[in-house]
Design a protein around this motif. Structure first.
Motif, short mmCIF file in Angstrom:
data_model
loop_
_atom_site.label_atom_id
_atom_site.label_comp_id
_atom_site.label_asym_id
_atom_site.label_seq_id
_atom_site.Cartn_x
_atom_site.Cartn_y
_atom_site.Cartn_z
N TRP A 185 0.82 -1.22 0.00
CA TRP A 185 0.00 0.00 0.00
C TRP A 185 0.86 1.26 0.00
CZ3 TRP A 185 -3.87 -2.35 -1.60
CH2 TRP A 185 -4.39 -3.50 -1.00
N LEU A 189 0.69 4.37 -2.85
CA LEU A 189 0.47 5.78 -2.54
C LEU A 189 1.63 6.65 -3.03
CD1 LEU A 189 -1.00 5.46 1.08
CD2 LEU A 189 -2.22 6.08 -1.00
N SER A 190 2.83 6.11 -3.01
CA SER A 190 3.98 6.92 -3.44
C SER A 190 4.11 7.00 -4.95
CB SER A 190 5.27 6.35 -2.84
OG SER A 190 5.53 5.05 -3.36
N VAL A 215 -5.91 4.80 -4.99
CA VAL A 215 -5.61 5.50 -3.74
C VAL A 215 -6.57 5.04 -2.64
CG1 VAL A 215 -5.70 7.74 -2.58
CG2 VAL A 215 -4.50 7.52 -4.74
N ALA A 218 -5.53 1.62 -1.44
CA ALA A 218 -4.31 1.69 -0.63
C ALA A 218 -4.61 2.27 0.75
CB ALA A 218 -3.25 2.53 -1.34
N GLU A 219 -5.45 3.31 0.81
CA GLU A 219 -5.81 3.90 2.10
C GLU A 219 -6.68 2.96 2.92
OE1 GLU A 219 -5.62 8.64 0.87
OE2 GLU A 219 -7.45 7.50 0.54
N SER A 222 -4.41 0.53 4.40
CA SER A 222 -3.63 1.15 5.48
C SER A 222 -4.51 1.57 6.66
CB SER A 222 -2.88 2.37 4.94
OG SER A 222 -2.06 2.02 3.84
N GLU A 227 -9.94 8.94 4.78
CA GLU A 227 -9.31 9.31 3.52
C GLU A 227 -9.75 8.38 2.40
OE1 GLU A 227 -7.84 8.83 6.34
OE2 GLU A 227 -6.77 10.66 6.92
N SER A 231 -11.76 9.24 -1.20
CA SER A 231 -11.27 8.84 -2.53
C SER A 231 -12.34 8.10 -3.31
CB SER A 231 -10.03 7.96 -2.39
OG SER A 231 -8.95 8.68 -1.81
#
Length: 464
Positions: A185, A189-190, A215, A218-219, A222, A227, A231
């Motif tokens: 994840w 994000l990166s 995104v 991934a959020e 995480s 967030e 998204s």
């Protein structure tokens, strides 16, 4: 009886591997559900259902075996076969197809050799576009055969030969696809901003649905639920999202967005960002139960909201991205419902709380105690009169505390401004590089910033 014993042994083994066992049948039809997806996610979802769902395990594993044999990844076939041979050895799919495995592995090696030879020829000819395509084809072959590490390394080698914005986006999407499969994840994000094309007008970015979806996933992975909800609520056009069904379907976007918004947003945000959101409304039409649950919460019908969600718990537990987060999300939604139910009252009888939130014959008292200890619920329990009593706050003390906090913030800001003035006056300010350069990657805006491995030294902690 033998079939039942085999299922017990199979799910005991799955439980020992920390798998979740879902005893209730989900509301979706398995074949219709899996038809919403394409690509490698189809097998992932079928195998998860086969390892977790008691009613659907055999059907899902049979489909997983068939799905694996349509691809090139022999390890996936072995994984599905290992499961079905235990739970349903009488099925035709439980017979190991040694001939198919040998033929596929031989074909994979031949294809890899051919692609590597082609790539070597492209490198000798020094044609950048051909080299990029050669790396892409070889990476896609590695990905299709399940060698994700080799695929990631090959996709990275496409970067020096990416000469247009479309090429840069292609590299980013391939890399993110591998990271999603590996559940990396932080890497998603990166890297996700690298697939966005520069916006030259007020028109929505064509890559926004893809960006917001990955995104959000991934959020979610995480555990950043607020967030992630934001998204998913901004994914945009349903038709564009439909083309991303190798990652998730529009139905998934509706489910993820609605559940995470319920878990992390207040009633006003739910009304404005979910129910009144014209774009997200099209997604909610695909999952009407999610819209109904959100509406129930906004309208104060909390027990009905929880009943709707509870009836779909099995469906959520069989989702590859949502499964691990279902207990936490449901707990947060339930806590919010209890708090909102109690908020207008100074005291409520425990009998009323039990009637609204407890299962028949059970009490909610222990749950209330846990919420009070965590500081989630500002109340106390009167065990003699069986009441939940709100703890009144001292408004004068709260006002004084707020004034002291404001004074501290003002003092800190004033000190930082004075320090800044002293730094400038002493000519100690470190100025950054001028913007507008080509970044060392041709004339493409932002390519050098996104893809170069340079490190910049930042001045920090300069004290006046």
């Amino acid at each position: 009886m033998a079939t039942q014993d085999r299922r017990v042994a199979y799910f005991t083994q799955m439980s020992n591997q920390d798998r979740i066992m879902v005893k209730d049948a989900p509301k979706f039809d398995l074949e219709l559900y899996i038809s919403n997806y394409r690509g490698r996610t189809r097998f992932d979802r079928l195998l998860l259902i086969g390892q977790c769902s008691v009613p659907l395990c055999v059907d899902a594993l049979k489909l997983a075996v068939a799905e694996a044999k349509r691809g090139k990844d022999t390890q996936r076939y072995r994984d599905a076969w290992e499961c079905i041979r235990i739970v349903a050895p009488q099925e035709p799919e439980a017979a190991f197809d040694e001939a198919w495995v040998a033929t596929t592995e031989k074909s994979n090696k031949a294809e890899q050799y051919r692609l590597e030879a082609e790539l070597k020829g492209y490198k000798n000819n020094l044609i950048k576009e051909s080299i990029r395509i050669g790396h892409r084809d070889l990476g896609e072959h590695f990905e299709a055969t399940g060698n994700l590490n080799a695929a990631a390394e090959t996709y990275i080698k496409m970067r020096p030969d990416a000469s247009t914005q479309a090429h840069i986006q292609d590299v980013g999407k391939h890399a993110i696809g591998i990271m999603l499969q590996k559940r990396d994840w932080a890497g998603v994000l990166s890297n996700v901003n690298k697939v966005l094309s520069p916006s030259t007008s007020d028109d929505p970015n064509p890559e926004q649905p893809y960006q917001k979806m990955v995104v959000g996933l991934a959020e979610l992975g995480s555990s950043k639920y607020y967030e992630a909800a934001g998204s998913f609520l901004e994914v945009g056009d349903v038709n564009k999202c439909q083309r991303l069904n190798d990652i998730a379907s529009p139905n998934d976007v509706a489910t993820y967005g609605g559940l995470l918004a319920l878990a992390s947003m207040d009633r006003l945000e739910l009304q404005n960002r979910v129910l009144d959101n014209s774009n997200f409304r099209n997604y909610l039409e695909l999952e009407p139960h999610v819209r109904k649950a959100v509406s129930m919460f906004v309208n104060g019908r909390y027990s009905s909201c929880l009943e709707i969600l509870e009836s779909y718990r099995s469906d959520y537990l069989l989702d590859v991205y949502l499964q691990a987060h279902v207990p936490i999300i449901f707990s947060q939604i339930r806590s919010k419902c209890i708090i909102q139910y109690f908020l207008p009252f100074s005291c409520v009888t425990l009998d009323n709380m039990n009637a609204a939130f407890a299962k028949p014959g059970e009490s909610i008292e222990e749950e209330l105690v846990r919420m009070i200890k965590k500081g989630v619920l500002n109340a106390r329990i009167n065990t003699i009169d069986k009441l939940l009593v709100a703890v009144s706050t001292d408004s004068r003390a709260a006002m004084q505390q707020k004034a002291l906090t404001t004074a501290r913030h003002y003092q800190k800001e004033a000190r930082e401004r004075i320090r800044r003035m002293n730094i400038v006056a002493a000519e100690l300010e470190v100025k950054g590089p001028k913007k507008g350069g080509n970044g060392g990657s041709g004339a493409i805006p932002g390519v050098g910033e996104l893809w170069s491995g340079d490190t910049r030294t930042l001045a920090s902690d300069v004290m006046g």
